[in-house]
Design a protein around this motif. Structure first.
Motif, short mmCIF file in Angstrom:
data_model
loop_
_atom_site.label_atom_id
_atom_site.label_comp_id
_atom_site.label_asym_id
_atom_site.label_seq_id
_atom_site.Cartn_x
_atom_site.Cartn_y
_atom_site.Cartn_z
N ASP A 215 3.99 35.52 26.99
CA ASP A 215 4.14 36.50 25.92
C ASP A 215 3.07 36.32 24.84
OD1 ASP A 215 6.27 37.65 27.17
OD2 ASP A 215 7.80 36.69 25.92
N VAL A 216 2.81 35.07 24.48
CA VAL A 216 1.81 34.78 23.45
C VAL A 216 0.42 35.18 23.93
CG1 VAL A 216 0.61 32.91 22.24
CG2 VAL A 216 3.11 32.99 22.24
N LEU A 217 0.08 34.82 25.17
CA LEU A 217 -1.24 35.16 25.70
C LEU A 217 -1.41 36.67 25.87
CD1 LEU A 217 -1.83 32.31 28.30
CD2 LEU A 217 -2.71 32.50 25.97
N ASP A 218 -0.33 37.35 26.26
CA ASP A 218 -0.39 38.81 26.37
C ASP A 218 -0.67 39.44 25.00
OD1 ASP A 218 0.10 38.73 29.07
OD2 ASP A 218 2.22 39.33 28.91
N SER A 219 0.00 38.92 23.99
CA SER A 219 -0.17 39.43 22.63
C SER A 219 -1.61 39.23 22.15
CB SER A 219 0.81 38.74 21.68
OG SER A 219 0.76 39.30 20.39
N ARG A 220 -2.17 38.08 22.46
CA ARG A 220 -3.56 37.80 22.05
C ARG A 220 -4.54 38.72 22.78
NH1 ARG A 220 -3.09 31.27 22.53
NH2 ARG A 220 -1.84 30.91 20.66
N PHE A 221 -4.28 38.98 24.05
CA PHE A 221 -5.15 39.86 24.83
C PHE A 221 -5.14 41.27 24.23
CE2 PHE A 221 -5.93 43.01 28.10
CZ PHE A 221 -7.09 42.54 28.70
N VAL A 222 -3.95 41.78 23.94
CA VAL A 222 -3.82 43.13 23.38
C VAL A 222 -4.51 43.22 22.02
CG1 VAL A 222 -2.19 44.85 22.51
CG2 VAL A 222 -1.73 43.67 24.66
N ALA A 223 -4.37 42.18 21.20
CA ALA A 223 -5.03 42.17 19.89
C ALA A 223 -6.55 42.22 20.05
CB ALA A 223 -4.62 40.93 19.10
N SER A 224 -7.07 41.46 21.00
CA SER A 224 -8.52 41.46 21.24
C SER A 224 -9.00 42.80 21.77
CB SER A 224 -8.89 40.34 22.21
OG SER A 224 -8.66 39.07 21.64
N ALA A 225 -8.18 43.43 22.62
CA ALA A 225 -8.53 44.76 23.14
C ALA A 225 -8.59 45.77 22.00
CB ALA A 225 -7.51 45.19 24.19
N ARG A 226 -7.63 45.72 21.09
CA ARG A 226 -7.61 46.64 19.95
C ARG A 226 -8.80 46.37 19.02
NH1 ARG A 226 -2.81 46.90 16.54
NH2 ARG A 226 -3.61 48.97 16.05
N TYR A 227 -9.13 45.11 18.87
CA TYR A 227 -10.31 44.71 18.08
C TYR A 227 -11.57 45.35 18.66
CZ TYR A 227 -13.75 41.31 16.20
OH TYR A 227 -14.83 40.70 15.61
N ASN A 228 -11.74 45.24 19.97
CA ASN A 228 -12.92 45.82 20.63
C ASN A 228 -12.91 47.34 20.56
OD1 ASN A 228 -14.07 43.38 21.27
ND2 ASN A 228 -13.32 43.32 23.37
N ASP A 229 -11.73 47.94 20.72
CA ASP A 229 -11.64 49.40 20.64
C ASP A 229 -12.04 49.92 19.26
OD1 ASP A 229 -10.77 49.53 23.27
OD2 ASP A 229 -8.64 49.68 22.75
N PHE A 230 -11.61 49.21 18.22
CA PHE A 230 -11.96 49.62 16.86
C PHE A 230 -13.47 49.56 16.65
CE2 PHE A 230 -12.87 48.71 12.39
CZ PHE A 230 -12.14 49.70 11.74
N LEU A 231 -14.10 48.48 17.08
CA LEU A 231 -15.54 48.35 16.91
C LEU A 231 -16.30 49.42 17.71
CD1 LEU A 231 -15.88 44.46 17.05
CD2 LEU A 231 -16.25 45.93 15.05
N LYS A 232 -15.84 49.71 18.91
CA LYS A 232 -16.48 50.76 19.71
C LYS A 232 -16.35 52.11 19.01
CE LYS A 232 -16.51 52.86 24.31
NZ LYS A 232 -15.87 52.87 25.65
#
Length: 287
Positions: A215-232
């Protein structure tokens, strides 16, 4: 008039929270808000001892530090905000320094943090990457280096600036602060970085940053994906974070999950590695 709101999420760390609260002066220009995330133990005794502190509680089940911080934002009245984790503490003279910067109308002031390893009682390493970012900004004045300052602590943030840009924390179990920190750095017009220190972050084996549950690793992955989406979305694809570490951690939970994450990253065009040097370093680390 309240000039500064100190917002503190709390869960099951009464002793550490008391230590933190003792490092914050009881003065009328400071508002202290503690948001309890349904701790197992009652904190009524702390409420009695620190009667000037506003103690709030999240409704129903545990929701994480992001939800707690958002509730603190909702109730805060200060012109400026500063965030603290309940197992950390402020350094001597921290609030004298903060008061100095309250008058200078910055959107964000980044302070140089320090850290303490609780096991050895010696200076830790958790602050080092953030100290490096501050040093880089002071030398380059390029605020893009601050997009990787993923944590909310050791920063003085103007409250109205956060409200105007509708910036909130992700209400997830881990990495709730990554996108809040990115957006505050991105939208800030007036930034200042100083090597002065106000805050000590602690290191312990119980820290959420050490956990590798699915659950923790999934949450971190989603946060990083949203981080990359915002920058794009903002035309800053070159600043996206590499996903190799997240993919490596996925191996604990099955080959099919790893494949799904890998092809998702390729579909979204997230970088897996930063460059060839990163590939070599990662291969050595992943052995």
């Amino acid at each position: 008039m309240i000039q500064l709101s100190v917002i503190i999420p709390h869960f099951n760390s009464e002793f550490e929270l008391e230590k933190l609260l003792c490092t914050i002066p009881n003065e009328d220009w400071i508002e202290i808000i503690v948001i309890d995330d349904n701790s197992k133990n009652d904190i009524l005794e702390l409420e009695k001892k620190f009667d000037s502190v506003l103690f709030l509680k999240l409704e129903k089940e545990k929701k994480g530090a992001g939800a707690a911080r958002n509730k603190g934002l909702k109730y805060s009245k200060g012109e400026y905000l500063i965030f603290a984790d309940s197992d950390d503490y402020f350094l001597n003279e921290a609030f004298s320094l903060l008061k100095k910067y309250l008058k200078q109308n910055f959107d964000i002031v980044f302070f140089n943090p320090t850290s303490l390893n609780l096991k050895s009682n010696k200076k830790g390493m958790r602050h080092l990457s953030y100290s490096t970012l501050i040093e880089n900004y002071i030398m380059s004045k390029n605020k893009e280096v601050l997009y990787k300052s993923y944590v909310p602590w050791s920063k003085l943030i103007k409250s109205q600036f956060v409200k105007d840009n509708k910036i909130e924390f992700d209400e997830v179990i881990a990495s709730n602060d990554v996108n809040f920190s990115l957006k505050t750095a991105y939208y800030a017009k007036k930034i200042y970085c100083t090597m002065e220190q106000i805050y000590c972050v602690t290191e312990s084996s119980n820290s959420l940053t050490k956990q590798i549950s699915e659950d923790v690793l999934d949450s971190r992955f989603v946060a990083s994906a949203r981080y990359n989406d915002f920058l794009k979305e903002k035309g800053l694809k070159k600043l996206q974070g590499a996903m190799s570490g997240h993919l490596w951690n996925t191996r604990h939970f099955g080959f099919y999950k790893f494949l799904f994450r890998f092809f998702y990253c390729k579909y979204k065009k997230y970088p897996i590695f930063y460059d060839f040097t990163h590939v070599i370093k990662s291969l050595r680390h992943f052995k």
